[in-house]
Design a protein around this motif. Structure first.
Motif, short mmCIF file in Angstrom:
data_model
loop_
_atom_site.label_atom_id
_atom_site.label_comp_id
_atom_site.label_asym_id
_atom_site.label_seq_id
_atom_site.Cartn_x
_atom_site.Cartn_y
_atom_site.Cartn_z
N ILE A 1 0.85 -1.20 0.00
CA ILE A 1 0.00 0.00 0.00
C ILE A 1 0.88 1.24 0.00
O ILE A 1 0.64 2.20 -0.73
CB ILE A 1 -0.93 -0.01 1.24
CG1 ILE A 1 -1.96 -1.14 1.09
CG2 ILE A 1 -1.63 1.33 1.39
CD1 ILE A 1 -2.69 -1.44 2.38
N PHE A 2 1.94 1.21 0.82
CA PHE A 2 2.86 2.35 0.90
C PHE A 2 3.52 2.60 -0.46
O PHE A 2 3.63 3.73 -0.91
CB PHE A 2 3.92 2.04 1.97
CG PHE A 2 4.64 3.26 2.46
CD1 PHE A 2 3.98 4.23 3.19
CD2 PHE A 2 5.99 3.43 2.18
CE1 PHE A 2 4.65 5.34 3.64
CE2 PHE A 2 6.67 4.54 2.63
CZ PHE A 2 6.01 5.51 3.36
N VAL B 1 1.16 12.09 -9.78
CA VAL B 1 0.38 13.31 -9.54
C VAL B 1 1.30 14.53 -9.57
O VAL B 1 0.99 15.55 -10.20
CB VAL B 1 -0.36 13.21 -8.19
CG1 VAL B 1 -0.94 14.57 -7.80
CG2 VAL B 1 -1.47 12.17 -8.29
N ILE B 2 2.45 14.42 -8.91
CA ILE B 2 3.41 15.53 -8.89
C ILE B 2 3.92 15.81 -10.30
O ILE B 2 4.06 16.96 -10.71
CB ILE B 2 4.58 15.19 -7.92
CG1 ILE B 2 4.06 15.23 -6.48
CG2 ILE B 2 5.73 16.17 -8.11
CD1 ILE B 2 5.05 14.63 -5.49
N LYS B 3 4.20 14.74 -11.06
CA LYS B 3 4.67 14.92 -12.44
C LYS B 3 3.64 15.67 -13.26
O LYS B 3 3.96 16.55 -14.05
CB LYS B 3 4.92 13.54 -13.06
CG LYS B 3 6.39 13.24 -13.24
CD LYS B 3 6.56 11.93 -13.99
CE LYS B 3 7.62 12.06 -15.05
NZ LYS B 3 7.84 10.85 -15.80
N ARG B 4 2.36 15.31 -13.08
CA ARG B 4 1.30 15.94 -13.86
C ARG B 4 1.17 17.41 -13.50
O ARG B 4 1.00 18.26 -14.37
CB ARG B 4 -0.02 15.21 -13.58
CG ARG B 4 -1.01 15.36 -14.70
CD ARG B 4 -2.18 14.41 -14.53
NE ARG B 4 -2.02 13.21 -15.32
CZ ARG B 4 -2.96 12.28 -15.43
NH1 ARG B 4 -4.09 12.40 -14.79
NH2 ARG B 4 -2.76 11.23 -16.18
N ALA C 1 1.69 6.58 -6.95
CA ALA C 1 0.56 7.45 -7.31
C ALA C 1 0.93 8.91 -7.08
O ALA C 1 0.68 9.76 -7.93
CB ALA C 1 -0.67 7.07 -6.50
N GLY C 2 1.53 9.19 -5.93
CA GLY C 2 1.95 10.56 -5.63
C GLY C 2 2.97 11.07 -6.63
O GLY C 2 2.94 12.24 -7.03
N TYR C 3 3.87 10.20 -7.06
CA TYR C 3 4.89 10.58 -8.03
C TYR C 3 4.25 11.02 -9.34
O TYR C 3 4.62 12.05 -9.92
CB TYR C 3 5.83 9.39 -8.26
CG TYR C 3 6.82 9.61 -9.37
CD1 TYR C 3 7.93 10.43 -9.16
CD2 TYR C 3 6.67 8.99 -10.61
CE1 TYR C 3 8.86 10.63 -10.17
CE2 TYR C 3 7.59 9.19 -11.62
CZ TYR C 3 8.67 10.01 -11.40
OH TYR C 3 9.57 10.20 -12.40
#
Length: 42
Positions: free
Chosen positions: A22-23, A33-36, A29-31
């Motif tokens: 999960i971690f 989102v930040i890229k976008r 997922a965060g990576y």
């Protein structure tokens, strides 16, 4: 969260593998989102 402090032994612990998966998914997922967000700013 104690699993994170017991690496790498916690990888072999069945109770911890789910937490680590999960971690890992959250990090990936965060990576993306930040890229976008970085792409939209340019």
């Amino acid at each position: 969260m104690s699993c994170l402090f017991q690496l790498p032994a916690s990888i072999l612990d069945p109770e911890c593998t789910g937490t680590l998966q999960i971690f890992g998914v959250l990090i990936v997922a965060g990576y993306f989102v930040i890229k976008r967000f970085n792409r939209k700013e340019k």
